[in-house]
Motif scaffolding. Structure first.
Motif, PDB file in Angstrom:
ATOM      1  N   LYS A 128       0.989  -1.307  -0.026  1.00  0.00           N
ATOM      2  CA  LYS A 128       0.008   0.109  -0.122  1.00  0.00           C
ATOM      3  C   LYS A 128       0.948   1.297   0.065  1.00  0.00           C
ATOM      4  O   LYS A 128       1.840   1.402   0.487  1.00  0.00           O
ATOM      5  N   GLU A 129       0.307   2.220  -0.581  1.00  0.00           N
ATOM      6  CA  GLU A 129       1.252   3.416  -0.826  1.00  0.00           C
ATOM      7  C   GLU A 129       1.668   4.206   0.387  1.00  0.00           C
ATOM      8  O   GLU A 129       2.611   4.675   0.407  1.00  0.00           O
ATOM      9  N   ASP A 130       0.820   4.041   1.486  1.00  0.00           N
ATOM     10  CA  ASP A 130       1.151   4.717   2.786  1.00  0.00           C
ATOM     11  C   ASP A 130       1.617   3.949   3.796  1.00  0.00           C
ATOM     12  O   ASP A 130       1.797   4.236   4.797  1.00  0.00           O
ATOM     13  N   ALA A 131       1.836   2.459   3.416  1.00  0.00           N
ATOM     14  CA  ALA A 131       2.593   1.806   4.153  1.00  0.00           C
ATOM     15  C   ALA A 131       3.585   1.925   4.930  1.00  0.00           C
ATOM     16  O   ALA A 131       3.830   1.957   6.276  1.00  0.00           O
ATOM     17  N   LYS A 132       4.939   2.375   4.234  1.00  0.00           N
ATOM     18  CA  LYS A 132       6.048   2.896   4.838  1.00  0.00           C
ATOM     19  C   LYS A 132       5.911   4.116   5.715  1.00  0.00           C
ATOM     20  O   LYS A 132       6.547   4.113   6.654  1.00  0.00           O
ATOM     21  N   ALA A 133       5.107   5.023   5.297  1.00  0.00           N
ATOM     22  CA  ALA A 133       5.031   6.299   5.994  1.00  0.00           C
ATOM     23  C   ALA A 133       4.329   6.132   7.339  1.00  0.00           C
ATOM     24  O   ALA A 133       4.569   6.373   8.307  1.00  0.00           O
ATOM     25  N   SER A 134       3.366   5.028   7.187  1.00  0.00           N
ATOM     26  CA  SER A 134       2.701   4.534   8.499  1.00  0.00           C
ATOM     27  C   SER A 134       3.518   3.981   9.391  1.00  0.00           C
ATOM     28  O   SER A 134       3.634   4.219  11.003  1.00  0.00           O
ATOM     29  N   ILE A 135       4.595   3.224   9.093  1.00  0.00           N
ATOM     30  CA  ILE A 135       5.492   2.807   9.986  1.00  0.00           C
ATOM     31  C   ILE A 135       6.237   3.787  10.749  1.00  0.00           C
ATOM     32  O   ILE A 135       6.785   3.840  11.899  1.00  0.00           O
ATOM     33  N   GLU A 136       6.921   4.872   9.924  1.00  0.00           N
ATOM     34  CA  GLU A 136       7.587   5.830  10.129  1.00  0.00           C
ATOM     35  C   GLU A 136       6.840   6.936  11.482  1.00  0.00           C
ATOM     36  O   GLU A 136       7.317   7.285  12.347  1.00  0.00           O
ATOM     37  N   GLN A 137       5.396   6.858  10.865  1.00  0.00           N
ATOM     38  CA  GLN A 137       4.484   7.508  11.991  1.00  0.00           C
ATOM     39  C   GLN A 137       4.507   7.075  13.157  1.00  0.00           C
ATOM     40  O   GLN A 137       4.544   7.700  14.327  1.00  0.00           O
ATOM     41  N   LEU A 138       4.459   5.618  13.261  1.00  0.00           N
ATOM     42  CA  LEU A 138       4.138   4.839  14.339  1.00  0.00           C
ATOM     43  C   LEU A 138       5.404   4.996  15.420  1.00  0.00           C
ATOM     44  O   LEU A 138       5.411   5.351  16.370  1.00  0.00           O
ATOM     45  N   ARG A 139       6.581   5.192  14.731  1.00  0.00           N
ATOM     46  CA  ARG A 139       7.930   5.166  15.306  1.00  0.00           C
ATOM     47  C   ARG A 139       7.934   6.545  16.208  1.00  0.00           C
ATOM     48  O   ARG A 139       8.292   6.693  17.187  1.00  0.00           O
ATOM     49  N   SER A 140       7.370   7.497  15.553  1.00  0.00           N
ATOM     50  CA  SER A 140       7.610   8.982  15.708  1.00  0.00           C
ATOM     51  C   SER A 140       6.488   9.282  17.018  1.00  0.00           C
ATOM     52  O   SER A 140       6.523  10.032  17.809  1.00  0.00           O
ATOM     53  N   LEU A 141       5.551   8.282  17.266  1.00  0.00           N
ATOM     54  CA  LEU A 141       4.533   8.244  18.190  1.00  0.00           C
ATOM     55  C   LEU A 141       5.307   7.626  19.519  1.00  0.00           C
ATOM     56  O   LEU A 141       4.520   7.424  20.501  1.00  0.00           O
ATOM     57  N   GLY A 142       6.272   7.123  19.459  1.00  0.00           N
ATOM     58  CA  GLY A 142       6.805   6.372  20.475  1.00  0.00           C
ATOM     59  C   GLY A 142       6.771   4.670  20.633  1.00  0.00           C
ATOM     60  O   GLY A 142       6.697   4.271  21.558  1.00  0.00           O
ATOM     61  N   ILE A 143       6.177   4.328  19.271  1.00  0.00           N
ATOM     62  CA  ILE A 143       6.060   2.871  19.421  1.00  0.00           C
ATOM     63  C   ILE A 143       7.407   1.986  19.312  1.00  0.00           C
ATOM     64  O   ILE A 143       8.009   2.318  18.648  1.00  0.00           O
ATOM     65  N   LYS A 144       7.581   1.231  20.337  1.00  0.00           N
ATOM     66  CA  LYS A 144       9.132   0.766  20.493  1.00  0.00           C
ATOM     67  C   LYS A 144       9.140  -0.567  19.525  1.00  0.00           C
ATOM     68  O   LYS A 144      10.402  -0.790  18.858  1.00  0.00           O
ATOM     69  N   THR A 145       8.046  -1.089  19.290  1.00  0.00           N
ATOM     70  CA  THR A 145       8.430  -2.412  18.657  1.00  0.00           C
ATOM     71  C   THR A 145       7.246  -2.746  17.403  1.00  0.00           C
ATOM     72  O   THR A 145       5.854  -2.420  17.776  1.00  0.00           O
ATOM     73  N   ILE A 146       7.564  -2.761  16.263  1.00  0.00           N
ATOM     74  CA  ILE A 146       6.727  -3.195  15.054  1.00  0.00           C
ATOM     75  C   ILE A 146       6.763  -4.722  14.482  1.00  0.00           C
ATOM     76  O   ILE A 146       7.911  -5.076  14.090  1.00  0.00           O
ATOM     77  N   VAL A 147       5.717  -5.517  14.586  1.00  0.00           N
ATOM     78  CA  VAL A 147       5.943  -6.985  14.174  1.00  0.00           C
ATOM     79  C   VAL A 147       4.869  -7.240  13.049  1.00  0.00           C
ATOM     80  O   VAL A 147       3.770  -6.649  13.119  1.00  0.00           O
ATOM     81  N   MET A 148       5.357  -8.041  12.259  1.00  0.00           N
ATOM     82  CA  MET A 148       4.365  -8.395  11.120  1.00  0.00           C
ATOM     83  C   MET A 148       4.371  -9.934  11.302  1.00  0.00           C
ATOM     84  O   MET A 148       5.136 -10.705  11.307  1.00  0.00           O
ATOM     85  N   LEU A 149       2.975 -10.385  11.205  1.00  0.00           N
ATOM     86  CA  LEU A 149       2.572 -11.932  11.142  1.00  0.00           C
ATOM     87  C   LEU A 149       1.914 -12.142  10.121  1.00  0.00           C
ATOM     88  O   LEU A 149       1.059 -11.327   9.645  1.00  0.00           O
ATOM     89  N   SER A 150       1.997 -13.203   9.301  1.00  0.00           N
ATOM     90  CA  SER A 150       1.409 -13.574   8.059  1.00  0.00           C
ATOM     91  C   SER A 150       1.403 -15.015   7.882  1.00  0.00           C
ATOM     92  O   SER A 150       2.196 -15.536   8.156  1.00  0.00           O
ATOM     93  N   GLY A 151       0.234 -15.506   7.142  1.00  0.00           N
ATOM     94  CA  GLY A 151       0.178 -16.704   6.779  1.00  0.00           C
ATOM     95  C   GLY A 151       0.911 -17.032   5.196  1.00  0.00           C
ATOM     96  O   GLY A 151       0.911 -17.979   4.594  1.00  0.00           O
ATOM     97  N   ASP A 152       1.186 -15.944   4.655  1.00  0.00           N
ATOM     98  CA  ASP A 152       1.860 -15.952   3.306  1.00  0.00           C
ATOM     99  C   ASP A 152       3.281 -16.633   3.626  1.00  0.00           C
ATOM    100  O   ASP A 152       3.889 -16.751   4.449  1.00  0.00           O
ATOM    101  N   LYS A 153       3.830 -16.819   2.372  1.00  0.00           N
ATOM    102  CA  LYS A 153       5.179 -17.569   2.352  1.00  0.00           C
ATOM    103  C   LYS A 153       6.159 -16.846   2.879  1.00  0.00           C
ATOM    104  O   LYS A 153       6.198 -15.378   2.941  1.00  0.00           O
ATOM    105  N   ASP A 154       7.085 -17.526   3.766  1.00  0.00           N
ATOM    106  CA  ASP A 154       7.985 -16.546   4.660  1.00  0.00           C
ATOM    107  C   ASP A 154       8.882 -15.651   3.985  1.00  0.00           C
ATOM    108  O   ASP A 154       9.201 -14.595   4.371  1.00  0.00           O
TER     109      ASP A 154
END
Length: 661
Positions: A486-512
């Protein structure tokens, strides 16, 4: 055609029918702000406001008649007018106070309200007694409005299994309820239909949309003898399955069972005001008693009625009207601001919880990616790229496979001028056919190997789904296809870090390998692929055990159990499954991952405004309480102090909705 990198089918899961965990477990967590146990509001519709409106009219009428000193408005007539106005708004409050006293719960909001207002009537301050109770009930209406708005889009958990299945008996297909189908029965599923029961594929081959179960974006092509799970959607042709699991033990039912179990583990948040009331209410009552009795031992000209009057004023001033109004208004403002930004909070307590989040866990497909196939790369050897695409698309146009459709869409319409003949679909491999007298092989590596066509070995290491092409038995090139980020996916990760989110994890049923590539491109801390729903639950449980406050974001029914387990469950509502949306605490209605940061920001802003309102209410109340204890403040001053605080709180709450997030 069948591309490489097909996902191994998920292991079957096992479930049961359940009711909505949000509705069953938490009938009222959204009504987060109250000084004590809540009254049961049987009717939240417009009719519930009628007694309040009548009470307000009677109060204003009585005040007007008092002001103009109307001769007949005295004695029992005056008491009756104010008494009816009082009972219209105070009747339920008094009833709840009596019920709580019978249970041994004396010191609560209802007792305090009843004691103070009845005391006001005892000393003849009828209008003040009605006004205090009226403002309290208006605060309750604000609370109810906030709850109603946050829940208006919420329904009971939807079990989206098909209600009818085609049972094959004696060459005839009979529609029956899936619960009536037994093990080893044969069922028929048409293209576009959802599979109702787990079974073994009897048809030679078909492709299935498995996103609801695995979260994987790429359709899964099954061959005869392979397992097909309930919840998958048949894409290609009419198929037949031999049932291997009963309705109660199907994959989809197991996921719904996980939702129920995970939801029961969600901790309830005890609100500050509720805890405070356990101390505040008895202290106020005993101070009022002390204000009446203690002066007897120290004041020479002690008059009981004078000090009783002061004590009752003290009680009226101490009533939590301003708090009851101002605090829900803050949350109402937060919920309104979120709605304007395409975010639905199902309760004000989730605005609070958002401020504590330090870890955000996200699904991949449909959350960070579009969930739609697109051509990523075209590599050609010894042929014009446009001609290569037209030849490939011409043959792929004879297939209904979603990956083939992606190739055709990428090529445009030029391929339609090609002459196509001798098309043959080779199960599990791809397509063979002639295009403009050229013999084409279009499919996976197995297809080229079957016809002894050599291709570079490094191609087998490519992460994305890949379509290999050979022309006249010579390897010509390949096309990679992947789910678009998604177009805003990378920006969303950066915004989360700016808000003090310490850890970001991705879980998926897709191929590792695909999951790791997406995680690397988005700068995500940790990523895990190839997970079943119960695996996602285990990952989140592990994070919770080490003290993480977790928000989980997902969109598929496979995400529903972990959404329910997280401290705050967030669902992508535009394309998300019903189960994920109904289980979530927060719904992002436009599927933009950047709204995750917006939701956290709104939660923090709302929390600041609420505490500003609390500080304002307590500050003004403490000041007026002091004046009342020394006989300086009257009841009307107390009432107007509450009204002034409420008005300022309203302005402060409105400010949330005007903020830009």
């Amino acid at each position: 055609m069948t591309p490489t990198n097909d996902k191994t089918p998920s292991a079957p899961l096992q479930p049961m029918e359940i009711t909505s965990p949000r509705t069953a477990e938490q009938p009222g967590p959204t009504k987060a702000i109250s000084l004590s146990p809540e009254p049961e509001h049987e009717d939240h519709g417009s009719s519930s406001y009628i007694p309040t409106i009548i009470s307000l009219v009677l109060l204003l009428t009585g005040i007007g008649l008092d002001y103009f000193k109307v001769d007949w408005f005295t004695g029992y007539i005056r008491i009756a007018v104010f008494g009816v106005a009082y009972l219209l708004v105070g009747g339920k409050v008094l009833l709840h106070a009596v019920k709580n006293i019978a249970k041994g719960e004396i010191f609560n909001e209802f007792f305090l309200m009843g004691l103070a207002t009845i005391g006001a009537f005892y000393i003849g301050e009828y209008a003040e007694g009605v006004a205090v109770m009226l403002f309290y009930v208006i605060g309750e209406h604000f609370q109810e409005a906030a709850v109603a708005r946050s829940r208006k889009s919420i329904k009971a958990l939807i079990d989206n299994r098909p209600e009818i299945v085609g049972l094959v008996q004696g060459g005839q297909v009979t529609p029956v309820n899936p619960k009536e189908v037994k093990l080893d029965d044969i069922i028929e599923i048409k293209p576009g239909e959802k599979v109702a029961l787990d079974g073994e594929l009897l048809t030679e081959q078909s492709s299935f949309n498995t996103a609801a179960l695995t979260g994987e974006s790429k359709p899964d092509t099954k061959s005869k003898g392979e397992k097909v799970l309930a919840g998958m959607i048949n894409l290609d042709q009419v198929i037949q399955l031999k049932v291997t699991s009963t309705y109660e033990n199907s994959a989809l039912s197991k996921i719904l069972e996980l939702v129920e179990k995970a939801s029961s583990q969600k901790a309830k948040t005890q609100q500050f005001i509720t805890r405070f009331a356990k101390v505040y209410t008895p202290v106020v009552v005993f101070l009022a008693i002390g204000l009446t009795i203690i002066p007897y031992f120290f004041v020479s000209d002690y008059v009981f009625n004078d000090w009783l009057y002061r004590a009752l004023i003290f009680l009226v001033i101490s009533c939590p009207c301003a708090l009851v109004i101002s605090i829900p208004l803050g949350y109402f403002g937060g919920i309104g601001a979120a709605s304007k930004n395409g975010i639905l909070f199902k309760g004000s307590n989730y605005l609070d919880l958002m401020t504590k989040i330090d870890t955000v866990v996200m699904d991949k497909t449909g959350t960070l990616t579009e969930g739609v196939f697109q051509v990523q790369e075209v590599q050609v050897n010894g042929l014009d790229k446009t001609e290569f695409l037209n030849l490939t698309a011409a043959l792929e146009s004879k297939s209904t496979h979603p990956i083939a459709l992606a190739v055709v869409a990428h090529a445009g319409n030029s391929y339609q001028k090609k002459n196509i003949s001798e098309v043959e679909e080779i199960s599990g491999h791809g397509l063979k056919g002639k295009v403009d007298d050229k013999m084409l092989l279009v499919g996976n590596g197995k297809l080229l190997k079957k016809f002894n066509v050599a291709y570079p070995a490094e191609i087998d290491a490519i992460v994305e789904s890949i379509v290999l092409v050979a022309i006249n038995n010579q390897y010509t090139g390949y096309i990679t296809i992947a789910d678009k980020i998604k177009e805003d996916a990378k920006a969303s990760i950066e915004q989360l870090r700016s808000l003090g989110i310490k850890t970001i994890v991705m879980l998926s049923g897709d191929k590792d390998s695909i999951v790791q590539k997406v995680a690397q491109s988005l700068n995500i801390d940790q990523a895990f692929g190839g997970l079943l729903p119960e695996d996602k639950v285990s990952k989140v449980e592990a994070l919770k055990k080490v003290g993480k406050n977790i928000a989980f974001v997902g969109d598929g029914i496979n995400d529903a159990p972990v959404i329910a387990l997280a401290d705050v469950g967030i669902a992508m509502g535009g394309l998300g499954s019903d189960a994920a949306i109904e289980t979530a605490d927060v719904v992002i209605q436009n599927d933009q991952p950047s709204k995750i940061a917006t939701a956290i920001n709104i939660g923090k802003s709302t929390n600041r405004v609420v505490w500003q309102n609390i500080g304002l209410a307590f500050g003004v109340k403490a000041l007026v309480l002091a004046f009342g204890a020394f006989g300086v403040a009257s009841m009307w001053e107390a009432v107007f102090a509450d009204v002034g605080v409420a008005f300022l709180a309203i302005l402060n709450a409105v400010r949330i909705q005007r903020m830009k997030f």
